[in-house]
Write a protein that holds these residues in place. Structure first.
Motif, short mmCIF file in Angstrom:
data_model
loop_
_atom_site.label_atom_id
_atom_site.label_comp_id
_atom_site.label_asym_id
_atom_site.label_seq_id
_atom_site.Cartn_x
_atom_site.Cartn_y
_atom_site.Cartn_z
N ARG A 181 -2.03 10.23 73.64
CA ARG A 181 -1.43 10.95 74.96
C ARG A 181 -1.77 10.34 75.81
O ARG A 181 -2.63 9.76 76.50
CB ARG A 181 -1.25 12.39 74.73
CG ARG A 181 -0.54 12.95 76.19
CD ARG A 181 -0.44 14.14 76.67
NE ARG A 181 0.08 15.21 77.46
CZ ARG A 181 -0.32 16.42 77.78
NH1 ARG A 181 -1.22 17.50 77.27
NH2 ARG A 181 1.15 16.93 78.67
N SER A 182 -0.69 9.84 77.17
CA SER A 182 -0.42 9.42 78.45
C SER A 182 -1.26 9.80 79.93
O SER A 182 -1.21 9.65 80.59
CB SER A 182 0.54 7.82 78.71
OG SER A 182 1.84 8.61 79.07
N HIS A 183 -0.54 10.93 79.30
CA HIS A 183 -0.25 11.93 80.37
C HIS A 183 0.01 12.15 81.96
O HIS A 183 -0.07 11.91 82.95
CB HIS A 183 -1.97 12.58 80.67
CG HIS A 183 -3.19 12.97 79.97
ND1 HIS A 183 -2.17 14.30 80.07
CD2 HIS A 183 -3.51 12.57 79.02
CE1 HIS A 183 -3.14 14.77 78.73
NE2 HIS A 183 -4.04 13.28 78.09
N GLU A 184 1.08 10.31 82.14
CA GLU A 184 1.25 9.69 83.43
C GLU A 184 2.43 10.73 84.04
O GLU A 184 2.60 11.09 85.28
CB GLU A 184 2.31 8.85 82.67
CG GLU A 184 1.69 7.55 81.72
CD GLU A 184 2.65 6.10 82.35
OE1 GLU A 184 2.84 5.40 83.09
OE2 GLU A 184 3.08 6.21 80.48
N LYS A 185 3.30 12.09 82.99
CA LYS A 185 4.36 12.88 83.29
C LYS A 185 3.76 14.06 84.48
O LYS A 185 3.67 13.54 84.92
CB LYS A 185 5.13 13.03 82.55
CG LYS A 185 6.45 14.01 82.91
CD LYS A 185 6.84 14.46 82.55
CE LYS A 185 8.22 15.77 82.43
NZ LYS A 185 9.84 15.77 81.73
N GLU A 186 1.97 14.82 83.31
CA GLU A 186 1.54 15.48 84.14
C GLU A 186 0.89 15.16 85.24
O GLU A 186 0.80 15.56 86.28
CB GLU A 186 0.17 15.98 83.16
CG GLU A 186 -0.38 17.14 82.81
CD GLU A 186 -1.21 17.60 82.34
OE1 GLU A 186 -1.36 18.44 82.19
OE2 GLU A 186 -1.54 17.15 81.20
N VAL A 187 0.29 13.79 85.36
CA VAL A 187 -0.36 13.81 86.88
C VAL A 187 1.23 13.03 87.77
O VAL A 187 0.27 13.45 89.06
CB VAL A 187 -1.25 11.98 86.92
CG1 VAL A 187 -1.21 11.15 87.82
CG2 VAL A 187 -2.10 11.93 85.32
#
Length: 231
Positions: A181-187
């Motif tokens: 999971r890259s977590h880009e959207k959450e960041v």
């Protein structure tokens, strides 16, 4: 506004003494005023005015105020107030008698700058350079940027964690590592609460967002280390 009338500087009043007779003729501003060809600016800027409406302020007054503004590094409002108090300012701008009223509104200077544009300021600058001739040419220039605004921001924890997250993603893509999971959207979503972290209503949300960013950064770091070691 219609073209300004050119005042006759040789006409004196019977009631008031000539302003130049009361001032030190060796004052730098008075010496500079004698060297400037004011008729040049009248000829250059007069075509910018129309023939209708209320008569505008004299061109020498507006050019003189513009020169004083940059010489003394003053705002428009402060310059106008000092003009009343300083007889040398008044004489420099073409007055032959001491004036007790404002020469113009501070907004008139802004309108004048807009009227003459960048080309007009280049003409004023060219005339100034011509006066100083070789003295205006310097072999080297020293620029002090101590108080200049810098394109930097305060390094908060949230910004550092977002920066770490971006660098880890870049590293993973360069090494060909597939993350769970890259977590880009959450960041991106967590960025908003941290922008106004000092506001009392947002402190709790900001602390929670910073803690989550720290967790994400640590999780990505450990995952990349594991997969790089396995390879």
């Amino acid at each position: 506004m219609s073209k300004p009338k050119i005042a006759n500087s040789n006409q004196q009043s019977f009631l008031h003494q000539n302003l130049l007779d009361q001032l030190n003729p060796k004052h730098p501003l008075l010496l500079l005023a004698r060297q400037i060809d004011w008729s040049y600016f009248d000829a250059e800027f007069s075509p910018l005015y129309s023939h209708r409406g209320k008569p505008s302020k004299p061109i020498r007054l507006m050019v003189g105020l513009s020169i004083l503004k940059h010489l003394e590094d003053l705002s428009d409002e402060v310059l106008i107030q000092r003009w009343i108090q300083n007889p040398c300012y008044q004489s420099f701008t073409g007055e032959i008698e001491f004036q007790w009223q404002l020469p113009c509104d501070s907004s008139d200077l802004a309108y004048f700058r807009k009227r003459i544009g960048n080309e007009g300021f280049e003409k004023v600058l060219a005339a100034s350079i011509a006066l100083h001739q070789e003295k205006a040419i310097e072999d080297e220039m020293c620029i002090d940027t101590t108080v200049q605004e810098k394109n930097i921001t305060f390094p908060t924890d949230a910004k550092q964690y977002r920066k770490i997250h971006g660098q880890l993603l870049k590293m993973a893509r360069a090494e060909g590592i597939v993350l769970s999971r890259s977590h880009e959207k959450e960041v991106k979503i967590l960025k908003l609460p941290t922008r106004f972290a000092t506001h009392p209503r947002n402190r709790k949300k900001a602390r929670k967002a910073v803690k989550r960013l720290k967790t994400i950064s640590g999780r990505l770091l450990r995952e990349i280390e594991r997969k790089m070691t396995a390879e």
